[in-house]
Design a protein around this motif. Sequence first.
Motif, short mmCIF file in Angstrom:
data_model
loop_
_atom_site.label_atom_id
_atom_site.label_comp_id
_atom_site.label_asym_id
_atom_site.label_seq_id
_atom_site.Cartn_x
_atom_site.Cartn_y
_atom_site.Cartn_z
N SER A 77 0.80 -1.23 0.00
CA SER A 77 0.00 0.00 0.00
C SER A 77 0.84 1.28 0.00
CB SER A 77 -0.90 -0.01 1.24
OG SER A 77 -0.12 -0.20 2.40
N ARG A 78 2.17 1.14 0.04
CA ARG A 78 3.02 2.32 0.17
C ARG A 78 3.87 2.54 -1.08
NH1 ARG A 78 3.66 3.02 5.96
NH2 ARG A 78 1.49 2.99 6.63
N SER A 79 4.27 3.80 -1.27
CA SER A 79 5.20 4.15 -2.35
C SER A 79 4.76 3.57 -3.69
CB SER A 79 6.62 3.69 -2.01
OG SER A 79 7.01 4.18 -0.75
N PHE A 84 5.88 -2.71 1.17
CA PHE A 84 4.90 -3.56 1.85
C PHE A 84 4.67 -3.06 3.27
CE2 PHE A 84 3.29 -7.32 3.99
CZ PHE A 84 2.48 -7.92 3.03
N HIS A 85 3.42 -2.98 3.66
CA HIS A 85 3.03 -2.56 5.01
C HIS A 85 2.43 -3.76 5.72
CE1 HIS A 85 0.26 0.01 7.72
NE2 HIS A 85 1.48 0.08 8.20
N LYS A 86 3.09 -4.21 6.81
CA LYS A 86 2.68 -5.46 7.45
C LYS A 86 1.44 -5.30 8.32
CE LYS A 86 6.20 -7.86 9.30
NZ LYS A 86 7.37 -7.93 10.22
N VAL A 88 -1.96 -2.65 10.02
CA VAL A 88 -2.97 -1.65 9.66
C VAL A 88 -2.76 -0.47 10.60
CG1 VAL A 88 -4.72 -2.80 11.14
CG2 VAL A 88 -5.44 -1.11 9.44
N ASP A 89 -2.82 0.74 10.03
CA ASP A 89 -2.66 1.96 10.83
C ASP A 89 -4.05 2.43 11.25
OD1 ASP A 89 0.04 1.78 10.45
OD2 ASP A 89 0.12 3.31 8.88
N ILE A 90 -4.37 2.19 12.53
CA ILE A 90 -5.73 2.45 13.01
C ILE A 90 -5.86 3.90 13.47
CG2 ILE A 90 -7.52 1.74 14.65
CD1 ILE A 90 -5.98 -0.94 14.91
N PRO A 208 -2.07 10.77 13.10
CA PRO A 208 -1.78 9.87 14.23
C PRO A 208 -2.51 8.55 14.05
CG PRO A 208 -3.28 11.63 14.91
CD PRO A 208 -2.85 11.95 13.52
N HIS A 209 -1.86 7.48 14.49
CA HIS A 209 -2.48 6.15 14.37
C HIS A 209 -1.74 5.15 15.25
CE1 HIS A 209 0.72 6.16 11.16
NE2 HIS A 209 1.01 5.00 11.74
N CYS A 210 -2.35 4.00 15.45
CA CYS A 210 -1.67 2.86 16.06
C CYS A 210 -1.39 1.87 14.95
CB CYS A 210 -2.56 2.22 17.13
SG CYS A 210 -1.89 0.65 17.75
N HIS A 211 -0.11 1.52 14.77
CA HIS A 211 0.24 0.45 13.82
C HIS A 211 -0.02 -0.87 14.54
CE1 HIS A 211 2.80 -1.66 10.78
NE2 HIS A 211 3.03 -2.45 11.82
N PHE A 212 -1.01 -1.60 14.04
CA PHE A 212 -1.39 -2.88 14.66
C PHE A 212 -1.05 -4.01 13.70
CE2 PHE A 212 -4.81 -6.18 14.91
CZ PHE A 212 -4.41 -6.74 16.11
ZN ZN Z 1 1.92 1.11 10.00
#
Ligand code: ZN
Length: 278
Positions: A77-79, A84-86, A88-90, A208-212
């Motif tokens: 989902s990036r660049s 690869f983004h492992k 989800v940014d909540i 701002p987010h939590c990377h979960f």
């Molecule tokens: Zn993340």
Amino acid sequence: MRRPTALFLGTLAALGFAPHAAPARSPLLHVFAQFPSAGLAQPPCFPTPNTKLFDDETEGYAAQTRTNPAYGMPGWSRSQGGRFHKGVDILPVEFERTERTVKIEYYDPKTSRSFSKNEPVCIPHDEIYAVLDGTVVVVNARSERSGYGRYVMIEHRFDDGTPFLSMYAHLSRVEVKEGRSVRRGDRLGIMGQTSSQPGGRRYLSAIPHCHFEVGRVIDENFASTRAARALRPPMLGGKYDPRNIQPYDPIRFLREFRAQPRSSLVLTKAASPQPREP
Ligand SMILES: [Zn+2]
């Protein structure tokens, strides 16, 4: 002994054997693992108060940027699909918009143009919850040691005994200790904007987010490998280092195992576990 020719070395490099280069990364880091068919004994708790994750919709749940609506989603989902983004940014549900601004650089794939914009700095206040019962295996309290900033990793088990991990990153505060048991829904800390990387911190200030993340250990003996000892930044958490964790798709984890809001778990805590989904 014959000296290796440039062509030979080039071929080796193309095959992934690069002499004196950084340790090879496991291809499993970029492939979501399959859940064991046994599933979970209990539905997980949503990791934050944000429960706006629907079967066909992630808007309001996963972070977006001005030019990348998939920014916070797991996968490539990036660049422009190059990174690869492992997890989800909540997104937070409780945050405060400050008077301060932060300059964010964007690339718009539609116009192939880069631009920058001053975005308001937002401070999140959401609590972070353990998704299931488990044991805290890593607490990184020093944000400068990892791009994930301050984070917590918990080990759980699927119903067939297979261990797996959940990870909660970029926290402002961690409230649990390594080695402790936690129950589903226990508070682990507070959402934050911590990261060792200045670029990461800028994005976190504006979005701002939590990377979960949910995942499993790739190599049980990782900590004693030469590759692990050569890691920069240094290995963190032994075999639980994020560079040794194959992800499960965290959105599928929350959807397929029917994540519940923490408020409803408290009301039903004494009840028997809900039946497993087929
Ligand atoms: Zn993340």
